[in-house]
Design an enzyme around this catalytic site. Structure first.
Site, PDB file in Angstrom:
ATOM      1  N   GLU A 250       1.060  -1.140  -0.001  1.00 54.88           N
ATOM      2  CA  GLU A 250      -0.006  -0.161   0.168  1.00 54.88           C
ATOM      3  C   GLU A 250       0.985   1.168   0.193  1.00 54.88           C
ATOM      4  O   GLU A 250       1.642   1.620   0.907  1.00 54.88           O
ATOM      5  CB  GLU A 250      -0.810   0.133   1.337  1.00 54.88           C
ATOM      6  CG  GLU A 250      -1.997  -1.131   1.363  1.00 54.88           C
ATOM      7  CD  GLU A 250      -2.877  -0.888   0.356  1.00 54.88           C
ATOM      8  OE1 GLU A 250      -3.135   0.004  -0.288  1.00 54.88           O
ATOM      9  OE2 GLU A 250      -3.720  -1.814  -0.012  1.00 54.88           O
ATOM     10  N   CYS A 284      -2.752   8.849   2.798  1.00 56.05           N
ATOM     11  CA  CYS A 284      -2.279   8.311   1.609  1.00 56.05           C
ATOM     12  C   CYS A 284      -3.228   8.654   0.537  1.00 56.05           C
ATOM     13  O   CYS A 284      -2.945   8.950  -0.599  1.00 56.05           O
ATOM     14  CB  CYS A 284      -1.794   6.790   1.877  1.00 56.05           C
ATOM     15  SG  CYS A 284      -3.347   6.000   2.374  1.00 56.05           S
TER      16      CYS A 284
HETATM   17  P1  NAD Z   1       8.564   4.899   4.295  1.00 56.04           P
HETATM   18  O1  NAD Z   1       8.525   3.911   3.012  1.00 56.04           O
HETATM   19  O2  NAD Z   1       9.596   5.730   4.495  1.00 56.04           O
HETATM   20  O3  NAD Z   1       8.651   3.724   5.652  1.00 56.04           O
HETATM   21  C1  NAD Z   1       7.438   2.943   6.022  1.00 56.04           C
HETATM   22  C2  NAD Z   1       8.126   1.824   6.683  1.00 56.04           C
HETATM   23  O4  NAD Z   1       8.894   1.067   5.925  1.00 56.04           O
HETATM   24  C3  NAD Z   1       8.733   2.325   7.954  1.00 56.04           C
HETATM   25  O5  NAD Z   1       8.512   1.087   9.042  1.00 56.04           O
HETATM   26  C4  NAD Z   1      10.425   2.004   7.538  1.00 56.04           C
HETATM   27  O6  NAD Z   1      11.199   1.568   8.620  1.00 56.04           O
HETATM   28  C5  NAD Z   1      10.178   0.864   6.626  1.00 56.04           C
HETATM   29  N1  NAD Z   1      11.371   0.894   5.834  1.00 56.04           N
HETATM   30  C6  NAD Z   1      12.060   1.912   5.109  1.00 56.04           C
HETATM   31  N2  NAD Z   1      12.842   1.332   4.297  1.00 56.04           N
HETATM   32  C7  NAD Z   1      12.733   0.137   4.167  1.00 56.04           C
HETATM   33  C8  NAD Z   1      13.549  -0.948   3.382  1.00 56.04           C
HETATM   34  N3  NAD Z   1      14.217  -0.798   2.443  1.00 56.04           N
HETATM   35  N4  NAD Z   1      12.957  -2.145   3.334  1.00 56.04           N
HETATM   36  C9  NAD Z   1      11.824  -2.425   4.440  1.00 56.04           C
HETATM   37  N5  NAD Z   1      11.286  -1.696   5.189  1.00 56.04           N
HETATM   38  C10 NAD Z   1      11.722  -0.455   5.074  1.00 56.04           C
HETATM   39  O7  NAD Z   1       7.299   5.511   4.389  1.00 56.04           O
HETATM   40  P2  NAD Z   1       6.704   6.659   5.615  1.00 56.04           P
HETATM   41  O8  NAD Z   1       7.644   7.969   5.194  1.00 56.04           O
HETATM   42  O9  NAD Z   1       6.699   6.063   6.791  1.00 56.04           O
HETATM   43  O10 NAD Z   1       5.252   6.830   5.192  1.00 56.04           O
HETATM   44  C11 NAD Z   1       4.695   7.911   4.201  1.00 56.04           C
HETATM   45  C12 NAD Z   1       4.221   6.941   2.897  1.00 56.04           C
HETATM   46  O11 NAD Z   1       3.264   5.864   3.355  1.00 56.04           O
HETATM   47  C13 NAD Z   1       3.450   7.963   2.360  1.00 56.04           C
HETATM   48  O12 NAD Z   1       4.111   7.830   0.633  1.00 56.04           O
HETATM   49  C14 NAD Z   1       2.083   7.534   2.103  1.00 56.04           C
HETATM   50  O13 NAD Z   1       1.225   7.851   0.969  1.00 56.04           O
HETATM   51  C15 NAD Z   1       2.275   6.118   2.237  1.00 56.04           C
HETATM   52  N6  NAD Z   1       1.005   5.505   3.149  1.00 56.04           N
HETATM   53  C16 NAD Z   1       0.156   4.839   2.187  1.00 56.04           C
HETATM   54  C17 NAD Z   1      -0.982   3.947   2.733  1.00 56.04           C
HETATM   55  C18 NAD Z   1      -1.591   3.199   1.915  1.00 56.04           C
HETATM   56  O14 NAD Z   1      -2.747   2.461   2.296  1.00 56.04           O
HETATM   57  N7  NAD Z   1      -1.700   3.329   0.457  1.00 56.04           N
HETATM   58  C19 NAD Z   1      -1.270   4.452   4.243  1.00 56.04           C
HETATM   59  C20 NAD Z   1      -0.383   5.017   4.855  1.00 56.04           C
HETATM   60  C21 NAD Z   1       0.713   5.908   4.163  1.00 56.04           C
END
Ligand code: NAD
Length: 483
Positions: A250, A284
């Protein structure tokens, strides 16, 4: 949190591994975005903790999947009940770490519980495709094994519960890794879970991106359910490829909303405003590009400003606050720089609300006109309390501009004429297209993105099936002794 429920002190929550609440050698400070000060330092799991948790989850999987579905669902309802008993505590922790007002934090948690309750009432029937003299053929839904659930910082508990509910009901064991910005309430959820679930069925490990990477390549983990950015989604696909993990991703959105020329701006302004700027714009599937007929724009801009002027920005623990700070410093800097660049290039921030001066990560509500589709503020997912209002003269052009993004999570059409709105909705590319609302998510309705916004869906029966593999049974008939 003290055992007496005193909300003024925070007990450090632990990692949950093998049914125990444990600490770790490393700790990570968690910052309250309303004060920019750390308020707790949580244990940070490293490779050793992950290995122990993965082995425990893998070891617990056979007996968990062997339970009848109804029994797993009964366990999930016990988890729902214990979370509900601690709702005030969890909401308070969420507000401290995420920033949203306490009432919204309660709403987030309650919403997550409603999804779990729905999963606790879903069936996973065996599908019989043939049952005759020659053969009986059954399609069965079997659990995938151990699920790694990795979440973002905008809705920490909701996102975790969205994954925990279906994963457990389908017969999987789960390791949750919250965002390093917002691990506290999720760790506490893990602690509470240990009081009602069998050991190792649900474990929560706090840690940074490295821990996320280690989860996505771990050989004992069979599926990753991820909510976060597009860039991380791509990295996860790559790192989980060697172990061929199942994936639900997501990812981000840059949702367009198209207003048709027949609306009464004053009557629609409130819904349009909150469609874009709830949770401080950190949604999101929030409305992030608002397309408005040029002739209607001045009136709608004014109506939106009238709504924005009523919004109180402040510390989410305080009474009367409608919107908290941006969740973290890099995100605040990003939103500021996107707004500054847009202004430099000719956009007009025609409404800029009040916000506390800091040191918290507050950003005023900003309504922007005269932005172009090429500006970063419009072309990228800005994820802050800023709404660009873009004008159009030709509806076909507005549809083309709305669809021009690589992101396609949600979209909406706003009109006094439902049929006309649906005709436009039919032309929009998005995982969900709403009419006269944005966004609305429900436990019975699948939610996911098209294009670069993700892979697969969460919620509903489809969301549950995403935590299963298909296993087919084919019994040849007519071989019975004496037949
Ligand atoms: P992010 O991708 O930076 O981090 C999300 C999670 O992934 C964190 O727990 C982080 O530690 C982990 N992570 C980071 N790098 C990783 C890797 N290489 N491998 C595995 N895990 C890793 O995102 P964010 O800044 O925390 O969140 C914001 C983003 O999330 C926005 O783009 C938003 O649109 C999206 N979002 C999407 C939905 C949806 O349902 N589509 C819902 C909420 C947020």
């Amino acid at each position: 949190m003290s055992p007496t429920g005193d909300l003024s002190t925070i007990a450090t929550p632990g990692l949950t591994i093998g049914g125990d609440v444990v600490t770790a050698a490393e700790r990570t400070e968690v910052i309250n975005p309303a004060t920019a000060q750390p308020f707790v330092a949580v244990p940070a799991a490293g490779p050793g903790e992950l290995q122990t948790a993965a082995q425990a989850a893998h070891g617990a999987a056979p007996s968990w999947r062997a339970l009848p579905l109804a029994e797993r669902q009964e366990y999930l309802l016990r988890l729902v009940a214990v979370v509900r008993e601690h709702l005030d505590e969890l909401a308070h922790l969420l507000t401290l770490e995420q920033g949203k007002p306490v009432a919204k934090a309660r709403g987030e948690t309650e919403s997550g519980l409603r999804y779990c309750e729905r999963y606790a009432a879903m069936d996973l029937p065996v599908e019989v495709v043939r049952d005759d003299a020659g053969e009986r053929t059954e399609i069965r839904r079997v659990p995938v094994g151990v699920v790694g659930a990795i979440t973002a910082w905008n809705y920490p508990l909701l996102l975790a519960l969205w994954k925990i509910g279906p994963a457990l009901v389908a017969g999987n064991t789960v390791i949750v890794k919250p965002s390093p910005y917002t691990p506290v309430a999720t760790l506490r959820l893990g602690e509470l879970a240990q009081t009602v679930l069998p050991p190792s069925v649900l474990q929560v490990l706090a840690g940074g991106d490295d821990l996320g990477r280690a989860i996505t390549s771990h050989p004992l983990i069979s599926k990753i359910s991820f909510t976060g950015s597009v860039a991380t989604g791509r990295a996860i696909m790559a790192s989980s490829a060697p172990t061929l993990k199942r994936l639900t991703l997501e990812l981000g959105g840059n949702d367009a909303g198209i207003v048709l020329d027949d609306i009464d701006p004053a009557a629609f302004a409130e819904d349009l405003y909150w469609g874009g700027l709830s949770n401080c714009g950190q949604v999101c599937a929030g409305l992030k590009r608002l397309f408005v007929p040029a002739a209607l724009a001045p009136e709608l801009e004014e109506a939106l400003a009238a709504v924005a002027a009523t919004v109180v920005v402040g510390d989410g623990t305080e009474e009367g606050v409608d919107m908290g700070p941006v969740q973290n410093r890099p995100q605040l800097d990003r939103v500021r720089s996107l707004v500054a660049a847009a202004e430099r290039d000719g956009a007009d921030v025609y409404f800029r609300g009040e916000a506390p001066p800091g040191p918290g990560y507050f950003h005023p509500v900003a309504l922007v006109r005269n932005a172009t589709d090429e500006m970063g503020l419009v072309a990228e997912e800005q994820f802050g309390p800023v709404l660009p209002i873009l004008t159009y003269r030709d509806l076909d052009d507005a549809v083309a501009r709305a669809n021009a993004s690589d992101l396609a999570l949600g979209a909406s059409v706003w009109s006094a004429d439902e049929d006309r709105a649906v005709q436009v909705a039919d032309r929009l590319e998005a995982g969900t297209v709403w009419v006269n609302q944005h966004p609305l998510l429900s436990p019975d309705v699948p939610f996911g993105g098209l294009k670069q916004s993700g892979l697969g869906v969460e919620s509903s029966r489809y969301g549950l099936l995403a935590y299963t593999d298909i296993s087919v049974l084919r019994v040849k008939r007519g071989r019975t002794q004496g037949a």
